[in-house]
Design a protein around this motif. Sequence first.
Motif, PDB file in Angstrom:
ATOM      1  N   CYS A 241       0.856  -1.183   0.000  1.00  0.00           N
ATOM      2  CA  CYS A 241       0.000   0.000   0.000  1.00  0.00           C
ATOM      3  C   CYS A 241       0.897   1.240   0.000  1.00  0.00           C
ATOM      4  O   CYS A 241       2.013   1.205   0.520  1.00  0.00           O
ATOM      5  CB  CYS A 241      -0.913   0.041   1.232  1.00  0.00           C
ATOM      6  N   VAL A 242       0.397   2.298  -0.576  1.00  0.00           N
ATOM      7  CA  VAL A 242       1.101   3.583  -0.565  1.00  0.00           C
ATOM      8  C   VAL A 242       0.150   4.629   0.000  1.00  0.00           C
ATOM      9  O   VAL A 242      -0.941   4.838  -0.539  1.00  0.00           O
ATOM     10  CB  VAL A 242       1.568   4.004  -1.970  1.00  0.00           C
ATOM     11  N   LEU A 295      -1.820  -3.040  -4.118  1.00  0.00           N
ATOM     12  CA  LEU A 295      -0.958  -2.849  -5.281  1.00  0.00           C
ATOM     13  C   LEU A 295      -0.047  -4.052  -5.490  1.00  0.00           C
ATOM     14  O   LEU A 295       0.295  -4.765  -4.532  1.00  0.00           O
ATOM     15  CB  LEU A 295      -0.091  -1.597  -5.100  1.00  0.00           C
ATOM     16  N   LYS A 296       0.356  -4.257  -6.714  1.00  0.00           N
ATOM     17  CA  LYS A 296       1.368  -5.252  -7.048  1.00  0.00           C
ATOM     18  C   LYS A 296       2.613  -4.504  -7.498  1.00  0.00           C
ATOM     19  O   LYS A 296       2.606  -3.814  -8.509  1.00  0.00           O
ATOM     20  CB  LYS A 296       0.878  -6.175  -8.165  1.00  0.00           C
ATOM     21  N   PHE A 297       3.669  -4.640  -6.723  1.00  0.00           N
ATOM     22  CA  PHE A 297       4.895  -3.900  -7.005  1.00  0.00           C
ATOM     23  C   PHE A 297       5.758  -4.695  -7.989  1.00  0.00           C
ATOM     24  O   PHE A 297       6.728  -5.351  -7.616  1.00  0.00           O
ATOM     25  CB  PHE A 297       5.664  -3.631  -5.715  1.00  0.00           C
ATOM     26  N   ASP A 298       5.379  -4.614  -9.269  1.00  0.00           N
ATOM     27  CA  ASP A 298       6.134  -5.319 -10.294  1.00  0.00           C
ATOM     28  C   ASP A 298       7.187  -4.435 -10.941  1.00  0.00           C
ATOM     29  O   ASP A 298       7.871  -4.859 -11.865  1.00  0.00           O
ATOM     30  CB  ASP A 298       5.195  -5.879 -11.365  1.00  0.00           C
ATOM     31  N   MET A 299       7.330  -3.187 -10.453  1.00  0.00           N
ATOM     32  CA  MET A 299       8.393  -2.301 -10.891  1.00  0.00           C
ATOM     33  C   MET A 299       9.006  -1.652  -9.649  1.00  0.00           C
ATOM     34  O   MET A 299       8.411  -1.651  -8.574  1.00  0.00           O
ATOM     35  CB  MET A 299       7.871  -1.247 -11.870  1.00  0.00           C
ATOM     36  N   LYS A 300      10.203  -1.091  -9.802  1.00  0.00           N
ATOM     37  CA  LYS A 300      10.987  -0.674  -8.641  1.00  0.00           C
ATOM     38  C   LYS A 300      10.479   0.605  -7.986  1.00  0.00           C
ATOM     39  O   LYS A 300      10.686   0.807  -6.787  1.00  0.00           O
ATOM     40  CB  LYS A 300      12.449  -0.489  -9.047  1.00  0.00           C
ATOM     41  N   TYR A 301       9.837   1.482  -8.750  1.00  0.00           N
ATOM     42  CA  TYR A 301       9.455   2.786  -8.218  1.00  0.00           C
ATOM     43  C   TYR A 301       8.058   3.161  -8.693  1.00  0.00           C
ATOM     44  O   TYR A 301       7.514   2.565  -9.626  1.00  0.00           O
ATOM     45  CB  TYR A 301      10.453   3.874  -8.653  1.00  0.00           C
ATOM     46  N   MET A 302       7.496   4.197  -8.044  1.00  0.00           N
ATOM     47  CA  MET A 302       6.237   4.781  -8.478  1.00  0.00           C
ATOM     48  C   MET A 302       6.360   6.299  -8.409  1.00  0.00           C
ATOM     49  O   MET A 302       6.931   6.848  -7.463  1.00  0.00           O
ATOM     50  CB  MET A 302       5.064   4.305  -7.609  1.00  0.00           C
ATOM     51  N   ASN A 303       5.835   6.973  -9.451  1.00  0.00           N
ATOM     52  CA  ASN A 303       5.792   8.435  -9.482  1.00  0.00           C
ATOM     53  C   ASN A 303       4.417   8.906  -9.026  1.00  0.00           C
ATOM     54  O   ASN A 303       3.403   8.264  -9.338  1.00  0.00           O
ATOM     55  CB  ASN A 303       6.049   8.965 -10.897  1.00  0.00           C
ATOM     56  N   THR A 325       9.364   1.135  -4.357  1.00  0.00           N
ATOM     57  CA  THR A 325       8.391   0.076  -4.056  1.00  0.00           C
ATOM     58  C   THR A 325       9.103  -1.269  -4.171  1.00  0.00           C
ATOM     59  O   THR A 325       8.902  -2.020  -5.119  1.00  0.00           O
ATOM     60  CB  THR A 325       7.193   0.152  -5.020  1.00  0.00           C
ATOM     61  N   THR A 326       9.943  -1.541  -3.188  1.00  0.00           N
ATOM     62  CA  THR A 326      10.735  -2.764  -3.195  1.00  0.00           C
ATOM     63  C   THR A 326       9.864  -3.975  -2.883  1.00  0.00           C
ATOM     64  O   THR A 326       9.107  -3.964  -1.910  1.00  0.00           O
ATOM     65  CB  THR A 326      11.870  -2.663  -2.165  1.00  0.00           C
ATOM     66  N   ALA A 327       9.979  -4.999  -3.689  1.00  0.00           N
ATOM     67  CA  ALA A 327       9.234  -6.242  -3.464  1.00  0.00           C
ATOM     68  C   ALA A 327       9.934  -7.373  -4.218  1.00  0.00           C
ATOM     69  O   ALA A 327      10.778  -7.132  -5.081  1.00  0.00           O
ATOM     70  CB  ALA A 327       7.781  -6.109  -3.920  1.00  0.00           C
ATOM     71  N   GLY A 531       5.628 -10.030  -6.400  1.00  0.00           N
ATOM     72  CA  GLY A 531       5.583  -8.581  -6.331  1.00  0.00           C
ATOM     73  C   GLY A 531       5.001  -8.087  -5.023  1.00  0.00           C
ATOM     74  O   GLY A 531       4.445  -6.986  -4.962  1.00  0.00           O
ATOM     75  N   LEU A 532       5.144  -8.878  -3.952  1.00  0.00           N
ATOM     76  CA  LEU A 532       4.589  -8.536  -2.642  1.00  0.00           C
ATOM     77  C   LEU A 532       5.696  -8.123  -1.683  1.00  0.00           C
ATOM     78  O   LEU A 532       6.797  -8.674  -1.706  1.00  0.00           O
ATOM     79  CB  LEU A 532       3.816  -9.723  -2.049  1.00  0.00           C
ATOM     80  N   GLN A 533       5.396  -7.166  -0.826  1.00  0.00           N
ATOM     81  CA  GLN A 533       6.300  -6.809   0.258  1.00  0.00           C
ATOM     82  C   GLN A 533       6.056  -7.726   1.450  1.00  0.00           C
ATOM     83  O   GLN A 533       5.007  -8.361   1.560  1.00  0.00           O
ATOM     84  CB  GLN A 533       6.089  -5.350   0.673  1.00  0.00           C
ATOM     85  N   VAL A 534       7.037  -7.800   2.345  1.00  0.00           N
ATOM     86  CA  VAL A 534       6.851  -8.573   3.568  1.00  0.00           C
ATOM     87  C   VAL A 534       5.813  -7.851   4.423  1.00  0.00           C
ATOM     88  O   VAL A 534       6.002  -6.682   4.786  1.00  0.00           O
ATOM     89  CB  VAL A 534       8.169  -8.715   4.346  1.00  0.00           C
ATOM     90  N   PRO A 535       4.681  -8.483   4.754  1.00  0.00           N
ATOM     91  CA  PRO A 535       3.640  -7.803   5.538  1.00  0.00           C
ATOM     92  C   PRO A 535       4.166  -7.367   6.900  1.00  0.00           C
ATOM     93  O   PRO A 535       5.011  -8.037   7.513  1.00  0.00           O
ATOM     94  CB  PRO A 535       2.541  -8.867   5.668  1.00  0.00           C
ATOM     95  N   SER A 536       3.653  -6.249   7.393  1.00  0.00           N
ATOM     96  CA  SER A 536       4.081  -5.737   8.698  1.00  0.00           C
ATOM     97  C   SER A 536       3.784  -6.737   9.804  1.00  0.00           C
ATOM     98  O   SER A 536       4.573  -6.903  10.740  1.00  0.00           O
ATOM     99  CB  SER A 536       3.379  -4.410   8.993  1.00  0.00           C
ATOM    100  N   SER A 537       2.645  -7.427   9.724  1.00  0.00           N
ATOM    101  CA  SER A 537       2.292  -8.407  10.753  1.00  0.00           C
ATOM    102  C   SER A 537       3.285  -9.558  10.767  1.00  0.00           C
ATOM    103  O   SER A 537       3.643 -10.074  11.835  1.00  0.00           O
ATOM    104  CB  SER A 537       0.882  -8.942  10.501  1.00  0.00           C
ATOM    105  N   VAL A 538       3.769  -9.963   9.591  1.00  0.00           N
ATOM    106  CA  VAL A 538       4.765 -11.024   9.529  1.00  0.00           C
ATOM    107  C   VAL A 538       6.080 -10.555  10.139  1.00  0.00           C
ATOM    108  O   VAL A 538       6.743 -11.286  10.886  1.00  0.00           O
ATOM    109  CB  VAL A 538       4.969 -11.484   8.072  1.00  0.00           C
ATOM    110  N   GLN A 539       6.484  -9.333   9.846  1.00  0.00           N
ATOM    111  CA  GLN A 539       7.712  -8.803  10.424  1.00  0.00           C
ATOM    112  C   GLN A 539       7.630  -8.741  11.946  1.00  0.00           C
ATOM    113  O   GLN A 539       8.594  -9.062  12.649  1.00  0.00           O
ATOM    114  CB  GLN A 539       8.002  -7.416   9.853  1.00  0.00           C
TER     115      GLN A 539
END
Length: 556
Positions: A241-242, A295-303, A325-327, A531-539
């Motif tokens: 999410c952003v 969102l699906k972070f399939d690219m490195k950045y978002m403008n 948007t690292t994933a 294209g997923l980030q590590v969820p905050s709950s998992v961390q």
Amino acid sequence: MPRLTRLRRRGGDGAARLGVGEDRSPRLGDGFWAPLCLGARGGGCAGRTGGSCEHPRLGAMGDQKEALRKIITTLAVKNEEIQNFIYALKQMLLNVEANSNKVQEDLEVEFQSLFSLLDELKEGMLMKIKQDRASRIYELQNQLAACTKALESSEELLETANQTLQGADNQDFPQAAKQIKDSVTMAPAFRLSLKAKVSDNMSHLMVDFAQERRLLQALKFLPVPSAPEIDLGESLVADNCVTLVWRMPDEDSKIDHYVLEYRRTNFEGPPRLKEDQPWMVIEGIRQTEYTLSGLKFDMKYMNFRVRACNKAVAGEFSEPVTLETTAFMFRLDATTCHQNLRVEELSVEWDAMGGKVQDIKAREKDSKGRTASPVNSPARCAQSPKRMPSGRGGRDRFTAESYTVLGDTLIDGGEHYWEVRYDRDSKAFAAGVAYRSLGRFDQLGKTPASWCLHLNNWLQVSFTAKHNNKARTLDVPLPDCIGVHCDFHKGVLSFYNARTKQLLHTFKAKFNQPLLPAFMVWCGSFQVSSGLQVPSSVQCLQKRNSATSSSNASLT
């Protein structure tokens, strides 16, 4: 080759000694170096550049050629930037004309209906538009002329540099090269500002004629909302999410809503004028923050960019910002999977006839002779540094009862997370990780090279954690979607219910090779989400459990 031990700057008094590995290449603004030769192969040459010895002259000429090549590269890049900017300026000129004509036409229509009362005011407003247009055109034309002149000068300098480089064997080459470098230092192309002095937006000249007649004498152009300012300190990227936060530089009670635009990119820094991905638009935002979720972070950045709108007109966009948007993004490697698995993007389906179809195709191919396959062409095989090359064709496919498919991106560090949804009616399914060296006959969890959760729906239902041919039955409800979290450096591989984030099982191991996502299915199907980030709950769960010992040590 002569042995170069000392370099002397032409025109200077001192000498600079170079050690092994030092950079001898000249830089913009520096003089050219003239080496002293203390000896040549098979002789005792001790001449200097310009004397009877040719060795130092050849060395200096090589340095000058390299310097000139760098100058040519720099000029070519700058010329391309100027050409792009000239294109933007010309487009802005067209926009100024088009936009000013549009607001002028709108103004004419409104004044025609109320001409008796607004005749005097009309002339004043038309004059304001014309003056503003003339001022903007004047500024843009001056800037366009300056850029065109600078480009012509730069192109002439580039042509001269190329011609000088081609005549490098000429005795006048060193002096000519130095003159070119001095000219580049003073070239107008490097003193230009590639930002338009004025905007092509004429919307600030719009008016609203919906007011009562008695107020027409006090009618003025509507104020255009200021450009918002995006607050990077308050903005957040997490859990795919952003959340973007912005504020107005000045309080404006007439703002009705905001418009947010975003797009994906692989380029860090300010957004480029030309981008493959289009801007996505979200309208009607009432607050000064907005969260994009799922969102699906399939690219490195978002403008991102935002603008404010009142009832009649939209303001300028904010200065665009770029967020990382690292994933973990990967695909499934269809070239290594079992022949009974049909792979499409990130989906896999069991196909009982797959092997037979492959055998038929192989025989047809053999009968026609060996031909180059477009799948293995260089253009199709270009991969990122971590992406596994597709070198396991034919005999290296998983076979026999190893109904396995691997991901195509290696894990050699950091934390990564992905999810997999499987068909509950599958007779067997497994998800986990494996070394790339996993044998073509090896089943997931039955060798030291793989770790997985395994579901068996054949004859009797079992849900187990497997590694090195050892299994532990898991007494947890069967999830329909499994989340896989891998912390390579800590040697932790955890599995979660992707919906509730309930921990299902954790392996602790010392990974001595890069890992690949690994999956197995028999008489069923599954679909992977990358294209997923590590969820905050998992961390949070990982930090909470990091100090406790694993109850699954027997499987690692």
